[in-house]
Design an enzyme around this catalytic site. Structure first.
Site, PDB file in Angstrom:
ATOM      1  N   ASN A 176      12.714   1.517  -6.008  1.00 32.96           N
ATOM      2  CA  ASN A 176      12.636   2.750  -5.343  1.00 32.96           C
ATOM      3  C   ASN A 176      14.227   3.429  -4.952  1.00 32.96           C
ATOM      4  O   ASN A 176      13.783   4.888  -4.858  1.00 32.96           O
ATOM      5  CB  ASN A 176      12.018   2.966  -3.794  1.00 32.96           C
ATOM      6  CG  ASN A 176      11.680   3.603  -2.587  1.00 32.96           C
ATOM      7  OD1 ASN A 176      10.644   4.823  -3.043  1.00 32.96           O
ATOM      8  ND2 ASN A 176      12.409   3.757  -1.666  1.00 32.96           N
ATOM      9  N   ASP A 286       9.462  -4.261  -4.536  1.00 30.10           N
ATOM     10  CA  ASP A 286       9.610  -3.761  -2.824  1.00 30.10           C
ATOM     11  C   ASP A 286       9.706  -2.336  -2.802  1.00 30.10           C
ATOM     12  O   ASP A 286       9.564  -1.307  -3.543  1.00 30.10           O
ATOM     13  CB  ASP A 286      11.091  -4.145  -3.228  1.00 30.10           C
ATOM     14  CG  ASP A 286      12.221  -2.774  -1.431  1.00 30.10           C
ATOM     15  OD1 ASP A 286      11.812  -4.620  -0.828  1.00 30.10           O
ATOM     16  OD2 ASP A 286      12.221  -2.327  -1.932  1.00 30.10           O
ATOM     17  N   HIS A 290       6.945   3.448  -1.044  1.00 26.97           N
ATOM     18  CA  HIS A 290       7.805   4.547  -0.960  1.00 26.97           C
ATOM     19  C   HIS A 290       8.066   5.277  -2.235  1.00 26.97           C
ATOM     20  O   HIS A 290       8.935   6.646  -2.377  1.00 26.97           O
ATOM     21  CB  HIS A 290       8.681   3.982   0.075  1.00 26.97           C
ATOM     22  CG  HIS A 290       8.705   4.061   0.414  1.00 26.97           C
ATOM     23  ND1 HIS A 290       8.692   4.608   1.600  1.00 26.97           N
ATOM     24  CD2 HIS A 290       8.209   2.323   1.493  1.00 26.97           C
ATOM     25  CE1 HIS A 290       8.980   3.904   3.160  1.00 26.97           C
ATOM     26  NE2 HIS A 290       8.739   3.051   2.736  1.00 26.97           N
ATOM     27  N   GLU A 329       4.628  -4.460  -1.642  1.00 25.46           N
ATOM     28  CA  GLU A 329       5.282  -4.971  -0.194  1.00 25.46           C
ATOM     29  C   GLU A 329       4.460  -3.290   0.152  1.00 25.46           C
ATOM     30  O   GLU A 329       5.678  -2.307  -0.130  1.00 25.46           O
ATOM     31  CB  GLU A 329       6.442  -5.204  -0.279  1.00 25.46           C
ATOM     32  CG  GLU A 329       7.218  -5.032   1.444  1.00 25.46           C
ATOM     33  CD  GLU A 329       8.551  -3.989   1.571  1.00 25.46           C
ATOM     34  OE1 GLU A 329       9.038  -3.817   2.881  1.00 25.46           O
ATOM     35  OE2 GLU A 329       8.502  -3.859   0.881  1.00 25.46           O
TER      36      GLU A 329
END
Length: 564
Positions: A176, A286, A290, A329
Site C-alpha cells: 500500500n 498489511d 487501503h 488485515e
C-alpha cells in the site's frame, strides 16, 4: 456463564505468586445420560491450518538479538524517542529461539514476522520524537533484507528451520505505501506514489485513494500505465553491483506475465520473489482495505505460482501439501458482520478476492461472555462465513486498547485465546506477560517493547508460561479445539466439548474449567463411553471413564481431556 472469566489453571501457589484469590468451584452437576453424538463436521486442510493453528506474531527488532554486530547497520543513529528506534532484534535471534524449541513448546503452527525488507535510513518526527523504521513498515527497497535484520541467508535458515519443525512462515507483505520522506532518503517519483490527500475513511475512495497519514506516500496501486524504475533504486542497485541482474529479472517477469510495468506490478514481482526463493508459506497483508481488492487477487495468483515453483525446486522441504496461505488485515472487520467489509458506500468481500482468512478485530471485546462467544464463533468457524476464516487476537502491535493491558490476568487471557474457535494469534510475550507499558514511551511504542526474556527467572512468569504452553500444545494436537463443533455440557463449573473429523478420524476433546484443585471427579456427558482411557493434558494425569465420569487423582483447575 459469568461475565468475568476466573484465572483458569491457577494453582494455589500461582494464586499466591500472582497476588489473587484462587477459583472456587460451584459444585458438580451429575452426569447426563449417555447420548449418541451426531456425525462430526469435516475440517478442510485450510481450516486446519488457520482455525486449528496458532500463529505467533513477533516484531523482528524486539524479539531476540542473535547478532549484535548488525545493531548499527546503515549508520542509523541512536537518537530515537523511547521505544522508537532499532534495538537489535534480528533473524538470527528468531533462528536461535526456533532451534531451542521455543515455538514448539507453545504449539505454534506458523510464525508471522514483521517486514524484513530494507527500511528508510533516516528518522521522522511524528510529534513524539525521532522514529525509525524498526517496525518494518517503512520500505525503501523491497528487494533486500534490511542489514539490521540480517541477510538473505539468515532468512533462508529461519524458513528451513521452521519447516523442519512443521511450522509455516508468514511474510508481512506491504504493497500500500512506501516509507516516509526523511532528510536522508530520496523521494519516490510522482508516477509511483501520491502524497495527498490524507484518508478520511468515510467512503471507499477516501480509504483507498489517499495516504494513511501525512508523510506516508501511498503507492498508486490503481495505476495501469507504466512507470520507470525510481532513479534512487537504479543508483542503489548499481552501487551494489546488481543493477543488470535486477533489470534482467524484471524483463523476464514482465515478458512471462504480460503485466504492464506499473508500480503495483513491480511490487508484485518483488514480493513474490521472496516466496519463490525462500519458500515463504503465506502473506499477512498489511493495510488490506487501503488498496483495491483487485490488487490482492493479482498478487495472490502470482504468489501461489511462486510457491508451487519453490516446492518443485525443493522437494520435501514444504510443511505439507497445502498451498500458499493468505491472511488480511482489514482493520475493523469482524466475523459476526459477515464476509464483507462496509466502507459506507460500498461493501467488499475480501474472501472473494483471494483472501482465505481475515484478522478478527472484535474478539477482545467479544470474550466477556465466554460460552456465548465460543458457541457463536464455532458456528462461524464451521461454515458461517461461507468458507471464510478468521484469526483471533487479544494484543497486537498497533491496537491501542489491548485486552488486559496491565497483564492482571495472563492465565485467563491464554484460556480465552487458545481455547476459542477460530485461529489464534499470540503476540510475542503474551506467554510471558510482557509489559504493554514501556517507561517513557508514548502511543504504540508501549505495545512494542523488547521481549522480556529476563522474566523467565521469575516463578510467576514460569507459571504463566506453562499455562500457555499446555493450552497451545493441546490446541496443536487436537484440531477440534479451533475447528470443531462446540457443545456446552455444564455452565458451572464450565464444561464443554469439541469434535471434528480430520482425514476420516474424529477428534474429540472435553474441557473443564473452574474445577477444584487436586483430586476431582469430572462428568464426561457421553462424549466418551465407559471404558475409555483419557489423559488430562494439563496435569498429565490419566483415568478411565466409569459410570459416565472420570476420576483424576490430581490436577489444576483446568482439565484438558482426550483419549490417550
Amino acid at each position: 456463564m459469568a461475565s468475568r472469566l476466573p484465572r483458569h489453571g491457577l494453582s494455589a501457589l500461582a494464586a499466591l505468586l500472582l497476588g489473587c484469590g484462587g477459583t472456587t468451584a460451584t459444585g458438580l452437576a451429575g452426569p447426563s445420560p449417555v447420548e449418541t453424538l451426531p456425525p462430526a463436521p469435516m475440517a478442510t486442510p485450510v481450516e486446519r491450518a488457520w482455525h486449528g493453528g496458532t500463529v505467533y506474531f513477533l516484531l523482528l527488532d524486539r524479539f531476540a538479538n542473535g547478532d549484535p554486530t548488525n545493531d548499527d547497520a546503515l549508520g542509523r543513529a541512536r537518537d530515537a524517542a523511547p521505544g522508537r528506534g532499532f534495538e537489535g532484534g534480528d533473524l538470527k535471534g528468531v533462528l536461535q529461539r526456533l532451534e531451542a524449541g521455543w515455538f514448539d513448546s507453545l504449539g505454534v503452527t506458523a510464525i508471522w514476522m514483521t517486514p524484513f525488507v530494507e527500511q528508510v535510513r533516516g528518522p521522522v518526527d511524528e510529534g513524539t520524537g525521532k522514529t525509525y523504521g524498526f517496525h518494518g513498515y517503512w520500505a525503501r527497497d523491497w528487494t533486500a533484507v534490511d542489514p539490521a535484520f540480517g541477510t538473505g541467508d539468515d532468512l533462508r535458515a529461519v524458513v528451513d528451520a521452521a519447516h523442519r519443525r512443521g511450522i509455516r512462515v508468514l511474510m508481512d507483505a506491504v504493497i500500500n505505501h512506501t516509507g516516509p520522506a526523511t532528510a536522508t532518503d530520496p523521494a519516490w517519483p510522482a508516477d509511483w506514489v501520491r502524497t495527498s490527500p490524507t484518508c478520511t475513511y468515510t467512503t471507499y475512495l477516501t480509504t483507498t485513494a489517499c495516504t494513511l497519514v501525512a508523510n506516508l506516500p501511498d503507492v498508486l496501486t490503481e495505476r495501469d500505465t507504466p512507470a520507470a524504475l525510481p532513479p534512487f533504486l537504479v543508483d542503489k542497485w548499481r552501487a551494489e553491483g546488481r543493477l543488470e541482474r535486477e533489470r534482467a529479472e524484471l524483463e523476464t517477469f514482465f515478458a512471462r506475465t504480460g503485466f504492464p510495468r506499473t508500480p503495483r506490478h513491480h511490487l508484485i514481482k518483488w514480493l513474490t520473489d521472496w516466496v519463490r526463493r525462500y519458500g515463504i508459506d503465506g502473506y499477512r497483508m498489511d493495510t488490506a482495505k487501503h488498496f483495491g481488492e483487485g490488487v490482492s487477487a493479482e498478487l495472490f495468483a502470482e504468489a501461489r505460482r511462486a510457491f508451487d515453483a519453490w516446492k518443485a525446486a525443493n522437494p520435501g522441504k514444504a510443511v505439507d501439501g497445502l498451498g500458499f496461505l493468505t491472511l488480511g488485515e482489514v482493520y475493523g472487520w469482524a466475523p459476526q458482520g459477515g464476509r464483507a467489509y462496509d466502507f459506507g458506500d460500498r461493501r467488499v468481500d475480501y474472501f472473494a478476492h483471494g483472501y482465505q482468512a481475515l484478522i478478527n478485530f472484535a474478539f477482545k471485546a467479544d470474550t466477556a461472555r465466554l460460552d456465548d462467544v465460543f458457541t457463536r464463533y464455532a458456528l462461524l468457524a464451521r461454515g458461517g462465513l461461507g468458507g471464510g476464516l478468521f484469526l483471533n487476537y487479544l494484543a497486537s502491535h498497533d491496537d491501542g486498547a489491548p485486552f488486559d493491558r496491565r497483564r492482571q490476568d495472563p492465565m485467563g487471557t491464554g484460556t480465552r485465546l487458545l481455547l476459542a474457535p477460530g485461529g489464534a494469534q499470540v503476540y510475542y510475550g503474551d506467554e510471558l506477560a510482557r509489559p504493554l507499558e514501556v517507561p517513557g514511551a508514548t502511543g504504540d511504542a508501549n505495545l512494542r517493547g523488547a521481549m522480556n526474556w529476563g522474566d523467565l527467572a521469575l516463578p510467576r512468569t514460569r507459571i504463566i508460561l506453562e499455562h500457555w504452553r499446555k493450552l497451545g500444545r493441546f490446541r496443536r494436537a487436537h484440531p477440534a479445539v479451533g475447528a470443531g463443533e462446540h457443545r456446552r455440557h455444564q455452565a458451572q463449573p464450565y464444561i464443554f466439548s469439541r469434535q471434528v473429523t480430520v482425514d476420516a478420524r474424529t477428534d474429540r476433546v472435553l474441557i473443564a474449567l473452574d474445577q477444584p484443585e487436586g483430586a476431582k471427579v469430572v462428568p464426561v456427558f457421553g462424549v466418551f463411553p465407559d471404558g475409555t482411557t483419557l489423559e488430562d493434558a494439563y496435569s498429565g494425569a490419566t483415568g478411565t471413564v466409569r459410570g459416565g465420569v472420570i476420576r483424576l487423582p490430581s490436577g489444576a483447575s483446568t482439565v484438558l481431556l482426550a483419549p490417550r
